[in-house]
Design a protein around this motif. Structure first.
Motif: not given
Length: 499
Positions: A430-445
Protein backbone atom coordinates in the motif's frame (compact mmCIF):
# COMPACT_ATOMS: atom_id res chain seq x y z
CA UNK A 1 -0.24 4.34 20.96
CA UNK A 2 3.38 5.27 20.41
CA UNK A 3 4.72 7.12 17.40
CA UNK A 4 7.97 6.76 15.49
CA UNK A 5 9.73 8.80 12.83
CA UNK A 6 11.34 7.42 9.68
CA UNK A 7 13.98 9.60 8.03
CA UNK A 8 14.87 9.28 4.35
CA UNK A 9 18.07 11.22 3.66
CA UNK A 10 18.19 11.30 -0.13
CA UNK A 11 20.40 12.84 -2.78
CA UNK A 12 18.41 16.05 -3.15
CA UNK A 13 16.52 16.37 0.11
CA UNK A 14 15.76 14.85 3.49
CA UNK A 15 12.22 13.69 4.27
CA UNK A 16 10.79 12.95 7.72
CA UNK A 17 7.59 10.94 8.19
CA UNK A 18 5.68 10.34 11.40
CA UNK A 19 4.08 6.88 11.65
CA UNK A 20 1.87 5.13 14.14
CA UNK A 21 2.55 1.47 14.91
CA UNK A 22 0.09 0.25 12.26
CA UNK A 23 2.16 1.88 9.50
CA UNK A 24 -0.14 4.85 8.91
CA UNK A 25 1.76 8.00 7.95
CA UNK A 26 0.37 10.91 9.95
CA UNK A 27 2.74 13.67 8.93
CA UNK A 28 5.41 14.22 6.28
CA UNK A 29 7.82 17.02 5.46
CA UNK A 30 10.99 17.48 3.47
CA UNK A 31 13.77 20.00 3.14
CA UNK A 32 16.14 20.27 0.20
CA UNK A 33 19.88 20.79 0.17
CA UNK A 34 22.41 21.61 -2.51
CA UNK A 35 24.86 19.40 -4.35
CA UNK A 36 27.99 21.07 -5.67
CA UNK A 37 29.28 19.65 -8.94
CA UNK A 38 32.71 20.24 -10.44
CA UNK A 39 34.82 18.83 -13.29
CA UNK A 40 36.09 15.27 -12.94
CA UNK A 41 32.69 13.75 -12.13
CA UNK A 42 32.79 15.31 -8.67
CA UNK A 43 29.72 15.84 -6.49
CA UNK A 44 29.84 17.13 -2.90
CA UNK A 45 27.49 18.18 -0.12
CA UNK A 46 27.89 20.02 3.18
CA UNK A 47 27.02 17.68 6.10
CA UNK A 48 25.74 20.68 8.05
CA UNK A 49 23.04 21.02 5.40
CA UNK A 50 21.85 17.48 6.24
CA UNK A 51 21.68 18.40 9.91
CA UNK A 52 19.77 21.60 9.20
CA UNK A 53 17.33 19.73 6.95
CA UNK A 54 16.75 17.11 9.64
CA UNK A 55 15.70 19.68 12.21
CA UNK A 56 13.36 21.50 9.83
CA UNK A 57 11.75 18.35 8.40
CA UNK A 58 11.19 16.63 11.77
CA UNK A 59 9.58 19.70 13.33
CA UNK A 60 7.27 20.19 10.34
CA UNK A 61 6.32 16.50 10.14
CA UNK A 62 5.46 16.36 13.86
CA UNK A 63 3.44 19.53 13.46
CA UNK A 64 1.52 18.11 10.51
CA UNK A 65 0.87 14.89 12.43
CA UNK A 66 -0.76 16.92 15.19
CA UNK A 67 0.78 14.90 18.00
CA UNK A 68 2.66 16.13 21.07
CA UNK A 69 6.42 16.10 20.56
CA UNK A 70 6.82 13.94 23.67
CA UNK A 71 4.68 11.21 22.04
CA UNK A 72 7.55 10.35 19.66
CA UNK A 73 9.43 7.37 21.06
CA UNK A 74 12.12 6.64 18.48
CA UNK A 75 13.56 7.59 15.12
CA UNK A 76 15.35 5.59 12.44
CA UNK A 77 17.30 6.75 9.40
CA UNK A 78 17.81 5.54 5.85
CA UNK A 79 20.38 7.59 3.94
CA UNK A 80 22.34 7.56 0.73
CA UNK A 81 25.24 5.13 0.88
CA UNK A 82 28.80 5.66 -0.33
CA UNK A 83 28.52 9.27 0.83
CA UNK A 84 31.86 9.61 2.60
CA UNK A 85 32.70 12.18 5.28
CA UNK A 86 35.96 12.97 7.10
CA UNK A 87 35.47 14.30 10.64
CA UNK A 88 37.79 15.83 13.21
CA UNK A 89 37.81 14.74 16.86
CA UNK A 90 34.90 17.06 17.62
CA UNK A 91 32.80 15.44 14.89
CA UNK A 92 33.03 18.41 12.52
CA UNK A 93 33.50 17.83 8.81
CA UNK A 94 37.01 18.63 7.57
CA UNK A 95 35.85 18.87 3.96
CA UNK A 96 32.57 18.55 2.05
CA UNK A 97 31.16 15.04 1.86
CA UNK A 98 32.00 13.10 -1.31
CA UNK A 99 28.55 11.80 -2.22
CA UNK A 100 27.65 8.48 -3.81
CA UNK A 101 27.51 9.67 -7.44
CA UNK A 102 31.04 11.14 -7.26
CA UNK A 103 33.38 8.82 -9.20
CA UNK A 104 36.65 10.77 -8.98
CA UNK A 105 38.27 7.69 -7.37
CA UNK A 106 38.24 5.56 -10.53
CA UNK A 107 42.04 5.01 -10.46
CA UNK A 108 41.90 4.12 -6.77
CA UNK A 109 39.08 1.64 -7.43
CA UNK A 110 41.25 -0.12 -10.03
CA UNK A 111 44.05 -0.36 -7.45
CA UNK A 112 41.67 -1.96 -4.96
CA UNK A 113 40.63 -4.58 -7.53
CA UNK A 114 44.26 -5.27 -8.44
CA UNK A 115 44.96 -6.53 -4.91
CA UNK A 116 42.95 -9.66 -5.64
CA UNK A 117 42.05 -9.82 -1.95
CA UNK A 118 39.43 -12.40 -0.86
CA UNK A 119 37.24 -9.57 0.47
CA UNK A 120 36.52 -8.67 -3.17
CA UNK A 121 34.28 -11.73 -3.53
CA UNK A 122 31.30 -9.35 -3.20
CA UNK A 123 32.43 -7.58 -6.40
CA UNK A 124 31.04 -10.03 -8.95
CA UNK A 125 32.79 -13.02 -7.36
CA UNK A 126 36.10 -11.13 -7.32
CA UNK A 127 36.05 -10.34 -11.04
CA UNK A 128 35.04 -6.76 -10.37
CA UNK A 129 34.76 -4.01 -11.09
CA UNK A 130 35.20 -2.28 -7.77
CA UNK A 131 33.02 0.81 -7.93
CA UNK A 132 34.65 4.22 -7.60
CA UNK A 133 31.59 5.08 -5.50
CA UNK A 134 32.56 2.75 -2.63
CA UNK A 135 34.24 3.61 0.66
CA UNK A 136 37.83 2.37 0.23
CA UNK A 137 38.48 4.04 -3.17
CA UNK A 138 37.15 7.34 -1.86
CA UNK A 139 39.16 7.13 1.37
CA UNK A 140 42.24 6.28 -0.71
CA UNK A 141 41.60 9.31 -2.91
CA UNK A 142 41.52 11.55 0.17
CA UNK A 143 44.73 10.00 1.50
CA UNK A 144 46.48 10.51 -1.84
CA UNK A 145 45.21 13.94 -2.89
CA UNK A 146 44.42 15.56 0.48
CA UNK A 147 46.94 13.93 2.85
CA UNK A 148 46.54 16.71 5.41
CA UNK A 149 42.80 16.05 5.64
CA UNK A 150 43.36 12.30 5.89
CA UNK A 151 45.91 12.71 8.66
CA UNK A 152 43.71 15.09 10.67
CA UNK A 153 40.60 12.94 10.27
CA UNK A 154 39.69 11.14 13.49
CA UNK A 155 36.75 9.48 11.74
CA UNK A 156 36.07 8.53 8.13
CA UNK A 157 32.51 7.31 7.79
CA UNK A 158 29.24 7.85 5.90
CA UNK A 159 26.18 10.12 5.95
CA UNK A 160 24.41 7.58 8.18
CA UNK A 161 27.21 7.55 10.75
CA UNK A 162 27.57 11.33 10.80
CA UNK A 163 23.90 11.66 11.68
CA UNK A 164 24.11 8.97 14.35
CA UNK A 165 27.04 10.78 15.95
CA UNK A 166 25.26 14.15 15.93
CA UNK A 167 22.05 12.63 17.29
CA UNK A 168 23.50 10.51 20.10
CA UNK A 169 27.19 11.35 20.53
CA UNK A 170 28.09 7.72 19.76
CA UNK A 171 30.78 6.99 17.15
CA UNK A 172 29.56 3.91 15.31
CA UNK A 173 28.95 2.49 11.86
CA UNK A 174 25.95 0.70 10.38
CA UNK A 175 26.42 -3.02 9.77
CA UNK A 176 24.34 -2.53 6.64
CA UNK A 177 26.60 0.08 5.05
CA UNK A 178 29.90 -1.50 6.01
CA UNK A 179 28.83 -4.94 4.79
CA UNK A 180 27.84 -3.82 1.33
CA UNK A 181 30.19 -0.95 0.56
CA UNK A 182 33.22 -1.20 2.92
CA UNK A 183 34.05 -4.89 2.30
CA UNK A 184 33.21 -5.73 5.92
CA UNK A 185 32.04 -9.30 6.49
CA UNK A 186 30.67 -11.01 9.57
CA UNK A 187 31.77 -14.29 7.94
CA UNK A 188 35.40 -13.18 7.52
CA UNK A 189 36.05 -11.46 10.83
CA UNK A 190 34.81 -7.93 10.23
CA UNK A 191 36.79 -5.19 8.52
CA UNK A 192 38.94 -6.19 5.51
CA UNK A 193 42.31 -5.87 7.23
CA UNK A 194 44.19 -7.85 4.57
CA UNK A 195 42.80 -5.69 1.76
CA UNK A 196 43.62 -2.45 3.58
CA UNK A 197 47.15 -3.71 4.35
CA UNK A 198 47.79 -4.57 0.70
CA UNK A 199 46.96 -0.97 -0.12
CA UNK A 200 49.28 0.36 2.60
CA UNK A 201 46.33 2.06 4.31
CA UNK A 202 46.42 0.52 7.78
CA UNK A 203 45.78 3.98 9.24
CA UNK A 204 42.26 3.81 7.79
CA UNK A 205 41.31 1.04 10.20
CA UNK A 206 41.76 3.42 13.14
CA UNK A 207 39.64 6.05 11.43
CA UNK A 208 36.71 3.73 10.80
CA UNK A 209 34.33 3.40 13.78
CA UNK A 210 35.26 0.30 15.75
CA UNK A 211 31.67 0.04 16.96
CA UNK A 212 29.45 -1.60 14.31
CA UNK A 213 25.70 -1.64 15.06
CA UNK A 214 23.09 -3.78 13.29
CA UNK A 215 19.86 -2.30 11.85
CA UNK A 216 17.18 -1.99 14.52
CA UNK A 217 19.59 -1.99 17.45
CA UNK A 218 19.50 1.14 19.62
CA UNK A 219 22.45 3.48 19.14
CA UNK A 220 21.42 5.71 22.04
CA UNK A 221 19.05 8.50 23.00
CA UNK A 222 19.09 12.07 21.79
CA UNK A 223 21.65 14.43 23.22
CA UNK A 224 20.37 17.69 24.67
CA UNK A 225 21.61 19.53 21.58
CA UNK A 226 19.92 17.08 19.22
CA UNK A 227 16.65 17.10 21.15
CA UNK A 228 16.53 20.89 21.01
CA UNK A 229 17.36 20.85 17.30
CA UNK A 230 14.57 18.39 16.47
CA UNK A 231 12.06 19.69 19.00
CA UNK A 232 11.80 16.24 20.61
CA UNK A 233 12.34 14.82 24.09
CA UNK A 234 15.61 13.56 25.53
CA UNK A 235 14.18 10.05 25.91
CA UNK A 236 13.76 9.53 22.15
CA UNK A 237 15.76 6.50 21.02
CA UNK A 238 17.77 6.40 17.80
CA UNK A 239 17.64 3.02 16.08
CA UNK A 240 20.37 2.04 13.65
CA UNK A 241 19.40 2.23 10.00
CA UNK A 242 21.41 1.95 6.82
CA UNK A 243 21.50 2.57 3.09
CA UNK A 244 18.22 3.87 1.71
CA UNK A 245 17.63 1.13 -0.87
CA UNK A 246 18.45 -1.66 1.57
CA UNK A 247 16.26 -0.22 4.31
CA UNK A 248 13.64 0.07 1.57
CA UNK A 249 13.53 -3.74 1.54
CA UNK A 250 12.13 -3.57 5.06
CA UNK A 251 9.55 -0.97 4.01
CA UNK A 252 8.44 -3.28 1.20
CA UNK A 253 8.12 -6.27 3.53
CA UNK A 254 10.83 -8.31 1.80
CA UNK A 255 12.66 -10.52 4.30
CA UNK A 256 12.08 -14.18 3.43
CA UNK A 257 14.46 -16.33 1.34
CA UNK A 258 13.28 -16.25 -2.27
CA UNK A 259 11.70 -12.81 -2.00
CA UNK A 260 13.13 -10.04 -4.15
CA UNK A 261 12.74 -6.28 -3.79
CA UNK A 262 12.72 -4.19 -6.96
CA UNK A 263 13.15 -0.51 -6.21
CA UNK A 264 12.43 1.64 -9.23
CA UNK A 265 13.07 5.20 -10.24
CA UNK A 266 15.64 6.59 -12.67
CA UNK A 267 17.28 3.18 -12.30
CA UNK A 268 16.24 -0.27 -11.09
CA UNK A 269 17.80 -1.88 -8.01
CA UNK A 270 17.20 -5.54 -7.15
CA UNK A 271 17.85 -7.17 -3.78
CA UNK A 272 17.20 -10.86 -3.25
CA UNK A 273 17.07 -12.54 0.16
CA UNK A 274 19.02 -15.80 0.36
CA UNK A 275 19.40 -18.34 3.15
CA UNK A 276 22.94 -19.15 1.98
CA UNK A 277 25.87 -17.07 0.69
CA UNK A 278 26.19 -16.94 -3.11
CA UNK A 279 28.61 -15.09 -5.38
CA UNK A 280 28.70 -15.03 -9.15
CA UNK A 281 30.20 -13.05 -12.02
CA UNK A 282 27.97 -10.14 -12.99
CA UNK A 283 26.22 -9.68 -9.63
CA UNK A 284 27.07 -7.97 -6.34
CA UNK A 285 27.15 -9.65 -2.96
CA UNK A 286 26.11 -11.57 -1.17
CA UNK A 287 26.20 -9.48 1.96
CA UNK A 288 25.90 -11.48 5.18
CA UNK A 289 23.71 -10.07 7.98
CA UNK A 290 23.54 -6.69 6.24
CA UNK A 291 19.79 -6.31 6.81
CA UNK A 292 18.55 -9.44 8.56
CA UNK A 293 20.52 -11.63 10.98
CA UNK A 294 21.52 -14.94 9.45
CA UNK A 295 20.44 -14.04 5.92
CA UNK A 296 22.30 -12.87 2.83
CA UNK A 297 21.46 -10.21 0.23
CA UNK A 298 22.34 -10.58 -3.45
CA UNK A 299 22.27 -7.37 -5.52
CA UNK A 300 21.69 -6.48 -9.14
CA UNK A 301 20.87 -3.25 -10.88
CA UNK A 302 20.02 -1.53 -14.15
CA UNK A 303 21.59 1.86 -14.76
CA UNK A 304 18.87 3.32 -16.99
CA UNK A 305 15.16 2.59 -16.56
CA UNK A 306 12.86 5.46 -15.64
CA UNK A 307 15.51 7.78 -17.02
CA UNK A 308 14.85 6.35 -20.51
CA UNK A 309 11.16 7.24 -20.17
CA UNK A 310 12.22 10.77 -19.20
CA UNK A 311 14.45 10.81 -22.29
CA UNK A 312 11.44 9.92 -24.46
CA UNK A 313 9.51 12.71 -22.79
CA UNK A 314 12.28 15.20 -23.63
CA UNK A 315 12.30 14.02 -27.25
CA UNK A 316 8.60 14.78 -27.41
CA UNK A 317 9.19 18.28 -26.09
CA UNK A 318 8.07 17.42 -22.59
CA UNK A 319 4.46 17.04 -23.74
CA UNK A 320 3.86 13.30 -23.27
CA UNK A 321 0.57 12.43 -21.60
CA UNK A 322 1.75 9.36 -19.72
CA UNK A 323 -1.75 8.25 -18.74
CA UNK A 324 -2.91 8.29 -22.36
CA UNK A 325 0.34 6.73 -23.53
CA UNK A 326 -0.02 3.87 -21.05
CA UNK A 327 -3.54 3.19 -22.34
CA UNK A 328 -2.46 3.24 -26.01
CA UNK A 329 0.59 1.07 -25.32
CA UNK A 330 -1.51 -1.44 -23.36
CA UNK A 331 -3.58 -2.04 -26.51
CA UNK A 332 -0.49 -3.24 -28.41
CA UNK A 333 0.61 -6.85 -28.55
CA UNK A 334 3.85 -7.94 -26.87
CA UNK A 335 6.76 -7.20 -29.16
CA UNK A 336 5.34 -3.89 -30.47
CA UNK A 337 5.19 -5.02 -34.10
CA UNK A 338 8.80 -6.20 -34.25
CA UNK A 339 10.42 -3.47 -32.14
CA UNK A 340 13.07 -4.40 -29.55
CA UNK A 341 14.96 -2.09 -27.19
CA UNK A 342 18.35 -2.69 -25.58
CA UNK A 343 18.13 -0.78 -22.31
CA UNK A 344 21.85 0.02 -21.89
CA UNK A 345 21.52 3.78 -22.46
CA UNK A 346 24.11 4.53 -19.73
CA UNK A 347 25.93 1.23 -19.87
CA UNK A 348 25.08 -2.01 -18.11
CA UNK A 349 25.58 -2.43 -14.38
CA UNK A 350 24.57 -6.09 -14.18
CA UNK A 351 24.74 -8.81 -15.41
CA UNK A 352 27.25 -7.76 -18.13
CA UNK A 353 29.08 -5.16 -16.01
CA UNK A 354 29.89 -3.11 -19.11
CA UNK A 355 29.97 0.66 -18.67
CA UNK A 356 30.62 1.14 -22.41
CA UNK A 357 27.54 -0.71 -23.64
CA UNK A 358 24.91 1.52 -25.23
CA UNK A 359 21.19 1.39 -25.90
CA UNK A 360 19.46 0.65 -29.17
CA UNK A 361 16.07 0.50 -30.89
CA UNK A 362 16.06 -2.41 -33.33
CA UNK A 363 13.38 -3.08 -35.94
CA UNK A 364 12.03 0.45 -36.40
CA UNK A 365 9.63 1.07 -39.27
CA UNK A 366 7.59 4.04 -40.43
CA UNK A 367 4.57 2.30 -38.93
CA UNK A 368 5.85 2.69 -35.39
CA UNK A 369 4.58 5.56 -33.26
CA UNK A 370 5.25 6.87 -29.78
CA UNK A 371 3.08 4.18 -28.10
CA UNK A 372 5.30 1.53 -29.75
CA UNK A 373 8.48 3.26 -28.57
CA UNK A 374 7.03 3.65 -25.08
CA UNK A 375 5.94 0.04 -24.71
CA UNK A 376 9.07 -1.36 -26.36
CA UNK A 377 11.19 0.66 -23.91
CA UNK A 378 9.30 -0.80 -20.97
CA UNK A 379 9.65 -4.29 -22.44
CA UNK A 380 13.39 -3.79 -22.92
CA UNK A 381 13.78 -2.64 -19.32
CA UNK A 382 11.80 -5.65 -18.10
CA UNK A 383 13.94 -7.97 -20.23
CA UNK A 384 16.97 -6.39 -18.56
CA UNK A 385 15.44 -7.23 -15.19
CA UNK A 386 14.86 -10.81 -16.33
CA UNK A 387 18.52 -11.09 -17.39
CA UNK A 388 19.52 -10.25 -13.83
CA UNK A 389 17.02 -12.75 -12.41
CA UNK A 390 18.51 -15.40 -14.72
CA UNK A 391 21.98 -14.54 -13.43
CA UNK A 392 20.78 -14.87 -9.85
CA UNK A 393 19.24 -18.23 -10.67
CA UNK A 394 22.58 -19.35 -12.07
CA UNK A 395 24.19 -18.38 -8.76
CA UNK A 396 21.76 -20.53 -6.82
CA UNK A 397 19.18 -17.88 -5.90
CA UNK A 398 15.72 -18.31 -7.41
CA UNK A 399 13.19 -15.55 -6.84
CA UNK A 400 9.68 -16.68 -5.98
CA UNK A 401 8.06 -13.25 -6.20
CA UNK A 402 8.95 -9.62 -6.88
CA UNK A 403 7.89 -6.77 -4.60
CA UNK A 404 8.09 -3.39 -6.31
CA UNK A 405 8.35 0.12 -4.91
CA UNK A 406 9.03 3.49 -6.51
CA UNK A 407 8.14 5.17 -9.77
CA UNK A 408 7.17 2.14 -11.86
CA UNK A 409 4.27 1.43 -9.50
CA UNK A 410 2.35 4.31 -11.08
CA UNK A 411 2.04 2.32 -14.33
CA UNK A 412 -0.22 -0.75 -14.31
CA UNK A 413 1.22 -1.65 -17.72
CA UNK A 414 4.79 -1.61 -16.44
CA UNK A 415 3.88 -3.79 -13.45
CA UNK A 416 2.07 -6.32 -15.66
CA UNK A 417 4.98 -6.54 -18.12
CA UNK A 418 7.38 -7.14 -15.23
CA UNK A 419 5.17 -10.02 -14.10
CA UNK A 420 4.78 -11.42 -17.63
CA UNK A 421 8.46 -11.22 -18.63
CA UNK A 422 9.71 -12.68 -15.34
CA UNK A 423 6.95 -15.26 -15.07
CA UNK A 424 6.58 -14.28 -11.41
CA UNK A 425 3.88 -12.62 -9.32
CA UNK A 426 4.46 -8.96 -8.55
CA UNK A 427 3.37 -7.38 -5.28
CA UNK A 428 2.96 -3.68 -4.58
CA UNK A 429 2.45 -2.74 -0.91
CA UNK A 430 0.00 0.00 0.00
CA UNK A 431 2.89 2.37 0.74
CA UNK A 432 5.72 2.51 -1.77
CA UNK A 433 7.69 5.10 0.25
CA UNK A 434 9.84 2.19 1.30
CA UNK A 435 12.99 3.77 2.83
CA UNK A 436 11.17 5.99 5.34
CA UNK A 437 8.73 3.23 6.31
CA UNK A 438 11.63 0.79 6.68
CA UNK A 439 13.42 3.29 8.93
CA UNK A 440 10.24 3.73 10.97
CA UNK A 441 9.94 -0.04 11.42
CA UNK A 442 13.51 -0.12 12.73
CA UNK A 443 12.56 2.70 15.11
CA UNK A 444 9.62 0.58 16.31
CA UNK A 445 12.01 -2.31 16.94
CA UNK A 446 14.40 -0.02 18.80
CA UNK A 447 11.55 1.36 20.92
CA UNK A 448 10.71 -2.18 22.03
CA UNK A 449 7.31 -2.44 20.34
CA UNK A 450 8.45 -5.30 18.12
CA UNK A 451 10.68 -8.21 19.04
CA UNK A 452 12.14 -8.41 15.53
CA UNK A 453 12.19 -6.65 12.17
CA UNK A 454 9.84 -9.35 10.82
CA UNK A 455 7.34 -8.59 13.58
CA UNK A 456 7.56 -4.88 12.78
CA UNK A 457 6.96 -5.51 9.10
CA UNK A 458 3.92 -7.67 9.87
CA UNK A 459 2.43 -4.78 11.84
CA UNK A 460 3.41 -1.79 9.67
CA UNK A 461 3.66 -2.92 6.02
CA UNK A 462 0.14 -2.82 4.64
CA UNK A 463 -0.81 -5.12 1.76
CA UNK A 464 -1.63 -3.57 -1.58
CA UNK A 465 -1.94 -5.07 -5.05
CA UNK A 466 -0.77 -8.39 -6.46
CA UNK A 467 -0.28 -8.90 -10.21
CA UNK A 468 -0.08 -12.42 -11.59
CA UNK A 469 1.78 -13.32 -14.81
CA UNK A 470 -0.50 -14.12 -17.76
CA UNK A 471 0.32 -17.49 -19.39
CA UNK A 472 -0.24 -16.37 -23.00
CA UNK A 473 1.81 -13.19 -22.67
CA UNK A 474 4.54 -14.94 -20.69
CA UNK A 475 4.94 -17.48 -23.51
CA UNK A 476 5.19 -14.70 -26.08
CA UNK A 477 7.76 -12.88 -23.97
CA UNK A 478 9.86 -16.03 -23.60
CA UNK A 479 10.44 -15.96 -27.35
CA UNK A 480 11.02 -12.20 -27.45
CA UNK A 481 13.48 -12.45 -24.55
CA UNK A 482 15.62 -14.93 -26.49
CA UNK A 483 15.86 -12.31 -29.27
CA UNK A 484 16.62 -9.55 -26.72
CA UNK A 485 19.45 -11.64 -25.26
CA UNK A 486 21.16 -11.66 -28.67
CA UNK A 487 21.25 -7.86 -28.95
CA UNK A 488 24.11 -7.16 -26.52
CA UNK A 489 26.71 -9.50 -28.09
CA UNK A 490 25.56 -8.64 -31.61
CA UNK A 491 25.83 -4.87 -31.14
CA UNK A 492 28.95 -4.85 -28.97
CA UNK A 493 31.48 -4.65 -31.88
CA UNK A 494 29.70 -1.65 -33.38
CA UNK A 495 29.70 0.49 -30.25
CA UNK A 496 31.53 3.79 -30.94
CA UNK A 497 32.16 4.21 -27.20
CA UNK A 498 34.82 1.49 -27.51
CA UNK A 499 36.80 3.33 -30.17
Amino acid sequence: MGFVIGIDGGTESLRARVFDLTGACLGSASHAYDTHFSPGARAEQDPEDWWKALGIAVRRAVGEAGIPADAVEAIGLATTSCTVVALDRAGKALRPAIIWMDVRAEAEAAEVLATGDPALVVNCNGRGPVSAEWMIPKARWIARHEPGIFERAATICEYQDFMSLRLTGRRCASLDNVSMRWHYSTLRGGYPRSLVAKLGMEALLDKWPADVVAPGDVIGTLTAEAAAHLGLGLSVKVAQGGADAFIGMIGLGVSKPGQLALITGSSHLMFGVSATPVSVDGLWGTYADAVYPGLHIIEGGQTSTGSIINWLRRLAGGTLDLAALNAEAAALEPGCDGLLVLDHFQGNRTPYVDALSRGAFVGLTLGHGMPHLFRATIEGICFGTRAILDGMRGAGFTATEITIGGGATSSDLWLQIHADTAGLPVSVPASTEAPSLGAAILAGVGAGHFASIDEGMAAMVRPGRRIEPRPRESALYDDLYRRYAQLYPALKPFNPARA
